[in-house]
Design a protein around this motif. Structure first.
Motif, mmCIF file in Angstrom:
data_model
loop_
_atom_site.group_PDB
_atom_site.id
_atom_site.type_symbol
_atom_site.label_atom_id
_atom_site.label_comp_id
_atom_site.label_asym_id
_atom_site.label_seq_id
_atom_site.Cartn_x
_atom_site.Cartn_y
_atom_site.Cartn_z
ATOM 1 N N ALA A 9 31.658 51.375 7.543
ATOM 2 C CA ALA A 9 32.790 52.283 7.367
ATOM 3 C C ALA A 9 32.521 53.596 8.093
ATOM 4 C CB ALA A 9 33.024 52.558 5.888
ATOM 5 N N LYS B 299 34.921 49.228 9.988
ATOM 6 C CA LYS B 299 35.961 48.976 8.992
ATOM 7 C C LYS B 299 37.014 50.065 9.151
ATOM 8 C CE LYS B 299 32.631 47.176 5.654
ATOM 9 N NZ LYS B 299 31.918 47.481 4.406
ATOM 10 N N ASP C 124 37.800 63.973 11.003
ATOM 11 C CA ASP C 124 37.650 64.605 12.313
ATOM 12 C C ASP C 124 37.939 66.094 12.240
ATOM 13 O OD1 ASP C 124 36.811 62.562 13.839
ATOM 14 O OD2 ASP C 124 38.717 62.188 14.876
ATOM 15 N N ILE D 83 36.136 42.334 0.207
ATOM 16 C CA ILE D 83 35.928 42.226 1.657
ATOM 17 C C ILE D 83 35.319 40.855 1.979
ATOM 18 C CG2 ILE D 83 34.724 43.218 3.659
ATOM 19 C CD1 ILE D 83 35.081 45.945 2.421
ATOM 20 N N ASP E 130 30.905 44.150 -1.191
ATOM 21 C CA ASP E 130 32.236 44.244 -1.795
ATOM 22 C C ASP E 130 32.893 42.861 -1.842
ATOM 23 O OD1 ASP E 130 34.545 46.538 -2.300
ATOM 24 O OD2 ASP E 130 35.355 44.652 -1.510
ATOM 25 N N SER F 257 44.712 54.808 6.646
ATOM 26 C CA SER F 257 43.421 54.697 7.328
ATOM 27 C C SER F 257 43.319 55.749 8.434
ATOM 28 C CB SER F 257 43.290 53.283 7.901
ATOM 29 O OG SER F 257 42.160 53.176 8.707
ATOM 30 N N LEU G 23 40.368 50.085 1.532
ATOM 31 C CA LEU G 23 41.382 49.928 2.574
ATOM 32 C C LEU G 23 41.086 48.728 3.467
ATOM 33 C CD1 LEU G 23 42.425 53.396 3.988
ATOM 34 C CD2 LEU G 23 43.891 51.573 3.140
ATOM 35 N N MET H 148 26.003 49.877 4.270
ATOM 36 C CA MET H 148 25.713 50.543 2.990
ATOM 37 C C MET H 148 25.853 49.541 1.861
ATOM 38 S SD MET H 148 27.552 54.199 3.604
ATOM 39 C CE MET H 148 27.213 55.024 2.063
ATOM 40 N N ARG I 258 37.384 53.893 2.731
ATOM 41 C CA ARG I 258 37.533 52.838 3.725
ATOM 42 C C ARG I 258 37.292 51.441 3.149
ATOM 43 N NH1 ARG I 258 37.315 55.000 9.263
ATOM 44 N NH2 ARG I 258 36.418 57.002 8.800
ATOM 45 N N THR I 259 36.384 51.364 2.159
ATOM 46 C CA THR I 259 36.052 50.050 1.623
ATOM 47 C C THR I 259 37.278 49.363 1.006
ATOM 48 O OG1 THR I 259 33.767 50.679 1.366
ATOM 49 C CG2 THR I 259 34.500 48.805 0.063
ATOM 50 N N SER J 214 34.442 58.930 3.230
ATOM 51 C CA SER J 214 34.624 57.984 4.312
ATOM 52 C C SER J 214 34.343 56.564 3.828
ATOM 53 C CB SER J 214 33.690 58.370 5.455
ATOM 54 O OG SER J 214 33.626 57.347 6.404
ATOM 55 N N HIS J 215 33.236 56.404 3.117
ATOM 56 C CA HIS J 215 32.847 55.072 2.675
ATOM 57 C C HIS J 215 33.736 54.560 1.552
ATOM 58 C CE1 HIS J 215 30.252 52.109 0.512
ATOM 59 N NE2 HIS J 215 30.149 51.672 1.738
#
Lengths: 597, 134
Positions: B90, B111, A314, B19, B16, A306, A269, B61, A266-267, A262-263
């Motif tokens: 996230a 995010k 989910d 970001i 990041d 995403s 993206l 995080m 997503r970062t 997930s992390h």
């Protein structure tokens, strides 16, 4: 017990290896010759000491022993053989030419098995040897059977132990020996179960998870199934263990992996979608039209990626039964209005208008509001995607027999009939030729159905080619105070099966664990009854105790239930895999509902 | 916090770098805010007194001080009196989000966020001190 078939005996009366002991050469040779004539093999001893030594070294099947010999006589040889041959039964037939029975009786009391008068009658000897041959043959078969049972016991990969009524270990297989050790290096055999495993005593009939201390002193999570049985006046308990540490470790790693997926996904993206959005908004100056077109391709697809990440996460949680639902009674009209508003800008971008029919203010259902909105977002975005520009999407709410039905209707191309059956399957998408492939993840409708089912509802689609599609889901009406039944099951398939079986009878609410059950009972008041599948719920006795504190009537229903265990807990139970289980469960539930009124 | 005052100074704490760039373009370029970009919690603590942010966007995080730990330290600074802090995360599970709110954040932005609407979105958090959805 069903025994494995043993190989048939090679011959109904096996040949024997006979030891003939006699100090007189002529009579010894005569008897040995007779034995050989009858088809047996023979070894001979000329005195008592030799007879003893050959009996121990040559492993004869039977001894023909003259009673009257100098030095060690037949009586003494009989006594010593009875003491020294302990690993098997060695039949001793004493022979004598003396008159009367007194010396035979004396030999028989010393441990001889039989007697023969000298000179030995050929037919009598033949009959006796045949008789002992059969008994020895039977004994060999029994020994082989016992050996085979032991081998099976030892080749069970899971530890199996049997303890007596005092909790002392009487039998254990190799896996148990590899797992456990008695304190101070003592033998497991005769060891105290509690001291060797850390398990509480008495165990009794049990099915569930326990902590077992292994030979290194480490505690391991294990599944235990135990049964008690009796042999004569003695009672025993047999325990079968199965190590769960690896399974739990895998589960933990999976959770960690999901969190980092997930992390980590997503970062990047976030940067990509952010940068594309900024470019499109002119944050770096105006772009020519072809660049904007390419930018749109990139943005659309990164957003799709995403969504795919969200859906996969989910789905994984739903399938693992780890997605918590905060069920509460909510008026559906307000939720529908919220859903329409939340998706209005997406509709606007596609040139589609959303219409919410004047909704029923009294329509109330037990839902998790966030999950309800997620269901609506999936259905609305689907409908919007497949609508022609300028199209309408209508949301209606109506009362039906089973509860409240929400319909999301679009006027797009419709769902081809061939595809309708697979529409809610995982990664189901019609092929690109029919125009229903519109940048979705292939998971949206599958997740939507799982979410609806988790809220005790059903979903289907009605469509005719070219006339759009209507997705309809029905949730049971919530009426405060009416009886309801708690269904506790972690497995999604099991939840759906129990709902399908029981929902015509009574309103059901489904939960995945005791925490959810508790908070639901807090909000709704106690249910009339509970149907619980103990799988994946930790110790079944603790589960039963907690449930009974919450609910007056509890039935355990599962695929792998131990009747003895449920009986011990004083609980009703139904093995769902058995024929007629559905009727039995319905009968039980009718009884429970009647008793609650 | 009075609505007469304008939101001008926004501190962003995000490990990041890409970001951070998006945040700078979004909040500085499109939103016209004065933006202070910090690569980690320690840098935020070092610069908070001089910058005097009116709102802080805080990644959850991060290596070193995590978002919640950074928030705890920031709260001890006098210049942070009454300044709303919004988490950037996230994480999307509701349980995790509820846990984050317990640290005393004004809200959470999940995010991937929309950089075009972000300048407007944070203004809502600033005006209400708490998220529009909360």
């Amino acid at each position: 017990m069903v025994a494995l078939p043993l190989p048939p005996a090679a011959r109904s009366t096996p040949y024997l290896r006979v030891l003939v002991a006699d100090d007189i050469t002529e009579s010894r040779d005569a008897l040995a010759g007779l034995v050989r004539e009858l088809g047996h093999t023979c070894i001979t001893a000329s005195n008592g000491a030799e007879a003893l030594s050959l009996a121990l070294s040559e492993h004869p099947d039977l001894v023909l022993l003259d009673l009257l010999m100098p030095d060690l006589d037949g009586f003494e040889v009989t006594r010593r053989l009875a003491r020294q041959v302990t690993d098997r039964w060695l039949p001793i037939l004493v022979t004598s030419g003396l008159q009367g029975d007194a010396h035979f009786i004396e030999a028989l009391t010393q441990g001889a098995d039989d007697c023969l008068v000298r000179p030995v009658d050929r037919f009598l000897l033949e009959a006796k040897l045949r008789h002992y041959g059969r008994v020895l043959g039977l004994q060999a078969r029994l020994a082989m059977l016992a050996e085979r049972q032991q081998a099976i016991h030892d080749h069970i990969a899971d530890p199996v132990l049997t303890v007596d009524a005092a909790g002392r270990i009487c039998e254990f297989n190799l896996a148990a020996a590899a797992l456990l050790a008695a304190p101070d290096g003592a033998s497991l055999a005769g060891g105290d179960l509690q001291a060797c495993t850390g398990l509480p005593w008495p165990v009794g009939p049990f099915q569930g998870e326990v902590a077992v201390r292994d030979r290194h002193g480490r505690t391991r999570p294990m599944a235990l199934a135990s049964r008690s049985w009796a042999q004569g006046a003695q009672s025993f308990t047999t325990l079968a263990l199965h190590d769960l540490s690896q399974q739990q470790e895998v589960g933990r790693m999976k959770d960690e992996f999901l969190a980092s997926v997930s992390h980590e996904l997503r970062t990047p993206l976030t940067s990509i979608i952010g940068a594309l959005g900024l470019l499109g908004a002119g944050a770096a100056g105006a772009l020519p039209a072809p660049a904007l077109q390419l930018l749109d391709v990139a943005r659309r697809n990164s957003e799709r990626l995403s969504r795919l990440i969200d859906d996969v996460l989910d789905l994984t949680k739903l399938e693992a039964g780890s997605l918590r639902f905060a069920m509460q009674p909510r008026p559906l009209a307000a939720l529908l209005a919220e859903a329409v508003e939340a998706n209005a800008s997406y509709a606007e971008r596609h040139g589609v208008s959303l219409h919410l029919q004047e909704a029923l203010p009294q329509a109330c259902a037990l839902v998790d509001p966030d999950r309800f909105l997620q269901v609506m977002a999936n259905l609305l975005s689907n409908a919007i995607k497949f609508s022609p520009a300028g199209g309408r999407v209508e949301v209606t709410l109506q009362g039906v027999r089973d509860g409240w039905q929400v319909t999301v209707r679009d006027h797009g191309p419709g769902v081809p009939e061939a595809f309708r059956a697979r529409l809610f399957d995982k990664f189901a998408q019609a092929d690109s030729s029919d125009g229903r492939r519109q940048g979705g993840t292939g998971l949206g409708l599958h997740i939507t159905r799982m979410l609806v089912q988790r809220m005790a509802g059903t979903i289907d689609v009605v469509s005719a080619p070219g006339q759009g599609a209507s997705f309809r889901f029905t949730l049971p009406a919530h009426a405060g105070g009416k009886p309801w039944v708690l269904v506790l099951a972690r497995d999604h398939q099991q939840q759906v099966r129990l709902q399908q079986w029981l929902q015509s009878l009574v309103r059901l609410e489904t939960v995945i664990d005791l925490d959810e059950a508790r908070s639901l009972v807090e909000r709704l008041g106690p249910p009339a009854a509970a149907v619980a599948d103990p799988r994946g719920q930790g110790r079944a006795d603790a589960l039963a105790a907690t449930l009974r504190a919450l609910v007056p009537r509890v039935v355990l229903a599962g695929d792998s239930l131990d009747p003895g265990f449920a009986q011990q807990l004083g609980l009703a139970w139904i093995a769902l895999a058995e024929e007629g289980s559905r009727e039995r469960l319905l009968d039980w539930l009718r009884g429970a509902l009647a008793a609650s009124q | 916090m009075t609505s007469m005052q304008e939101l001008r100074r926004v501190m962003c704490v995000e490990d990041d770098p890409d970001i951070r760039t998006v945040l700078e373009f979004s909040l500085g370029g499109l939103g016209g805010y004065e933006v202070c970009l910090c690569a980690d919690g320690q840098e935020a603590l070092d610069r908070v007194a001089a910058f005097r942010p009116q709102l802080v966007l805080l990644d959850v995080m991060m290596p070193g001080l995590s978002g919640p730990q950074t928030l705890e330290h920031l709260r001890t600074r006098p210049v942070m009196q009454g300044v709303p802090v919004v988490f950037l995360t996230a994480k999307a599970m509701r349980d995790e989000l509820e846990e984050l709110l317990q640290y005393g954040a004004a809200g959470i932005i999940v995010k991937a966020f929309d950089p075009v609407s972000l300048p407007k979105d944070i203004r809502i958090y600033w005006e209400h001190g708490r998220g529009p959805a909360a």
